[in-house]
Write an enzyme that holds these catalytic residues in place. Sequence first.
Site, PDB file in Angstrom:
ATOM      1  CE  LYS A 127      -6.854   8.520   6.228  1.00  0.00           C
ATOM      2  NZ  LYS A 127      -6.937   7.882   5.865  1.00  0.00           N
ATOM      3  CG  HIS A 169      -1.675   1.065   1.136  1.00  0.00           C
ATOM      4  ND1 HIS A 169      -2.724   1.970   0.803  1.00  0.00           N
ATOM      5  CD2 HIS A 169      -1.636   2.595   2.156  1.00  0.00           C
ATOM      6  CE1 HIS A 169      -2.866   3.083   0.986  1.00  0.00           C
ATOM      7  NE2 HIS A 169      -2.899   3.082   1.953  1.00  0.00           N
TER       8      HIS A 169
HETATM    9 CA    CA Z   1      -5.365   4.266   7.076  1.00  0.00          CA
END
Ligand code: CA
Length: 453
Positions: free
Chosen positions: A269, A147
């Site tokens: 987030k 990632h």
């Molecule tokens: Ca994350």
Amino acid sequence: MPNPTLDPNLKSWVESANDPACDFPIQNLALGAFEAQHDGHSHGHLCVAIGDQLLDVSMLAEAGYFTEQERIDQALYAPYWTGFTQQPELMAGLRERLQEFLRADAPSGGQATRRLRTKALRPISETPMLPPVPIFNYTDFYASVHHATTVGAMFRPDNPLLPNYKHVPIGYHGRASSIVVSGTPIRRPAGQQSPPDADPKAGPSFGPCKLLDYELELGCLIGPGNDLGEPVAISEARRQIFGLCLLNDWSARDIQKWEYQPLGPFLAKNFASTISPLVVTADALEPFRRAVEPRPEGDPRPLPYLSDEEDQRSGAFDITLEVHLLTEEMEKRGMGPARLSRGNAKDLYWTFAQMIAHHTSNGCNLQPGDLLGSGTISGTSPDSRGCLLELTWDGAGPDGKPKPRRPVQLPTGETRTFLQDGDTVIFRAFCEREGCRRIGFGDCRGKIIPAKA
Ligand code: CA
């Protein structure tokens, strides 16, 4: 098999638990909590998943089923599973006692037991869940090197990984107040977005997020924790893993892009993070531990405070993780969700023990029930990418500029580059191994609802 509660031959009188494809056989006993109504009041009840049902453990305790195991009995009166996060040594006894109740060959004997068998079960699908433990702190890591490499390449094609990545388990402090359980609708956030690339003088704007994404992660719930100023040694860190759940770290990519420098993620987030409500305990996961993938030639060895032989031998978890998407059009046509990707947690560059040792290495105290996110879990192949930011990335063209994103194709003919209102994202995960009973995590799902007008 050293732990008798993992014996693959054990069966339950709850028939659905004996289906080889089910997530919650008698060997799993994933822990949860739900709100029960009685005497006009609502109470939190503890439960374990068995087949497609929940066994009401609080009801068993009230019926006196655990009185001979006094410490277990006491811990079951604590709100949530906190008594067991604080005293992980009680878990083995609890599992044995629950299996005695649930085993197919258990004597159904007296009328009281027969009544309990009926009364103490309720379908998972009809029960709104609570978090298994109150979560006061949430830290999100970045432990998947695949990632980190793919995302890094979008900004730094020649040098995707920053120089610290292979030395430090990178993380940031998330927000615990907005953690919700599977099934909770997710409202599209609004936020400040950067001026358009084509017209930098236009200035930033404020409005609904246009690039809403999911992040496929594992959540690790912390067991006993540590005192402030007392780091957890890497050799002791395993004891801190109470269990694992699925975690969707929803992300607003346009808000993130504008706000994240120089201090890191913030409003992109913290508007919501979804967890699967049934925690698969460290005991149930024991057979699915794996050796950590050897670091590629030329990678640095971790510093001594992050190195432990036992952790290298068995600190990784062999857990297959999948992302599925259900659009409103698919719902309308009565179709099931479509799978977008499939990865595995054994590919993580850092183990949870290393994350715990690192998190506490400065003396920071972890508390029972704290949640550590693994970071988006992606593998090497394109179909194992754990977020849309990666999944729709098509690399750079010959001019070095990013090519247009390649949308995901769905069976209805619809496409997605990022999430639309009405989309439901569903994570699933399971562990399989020759000679062991398959176990799973249940769903971690959330449906996107429109931004506040
Ligand atoms: Ca994350």
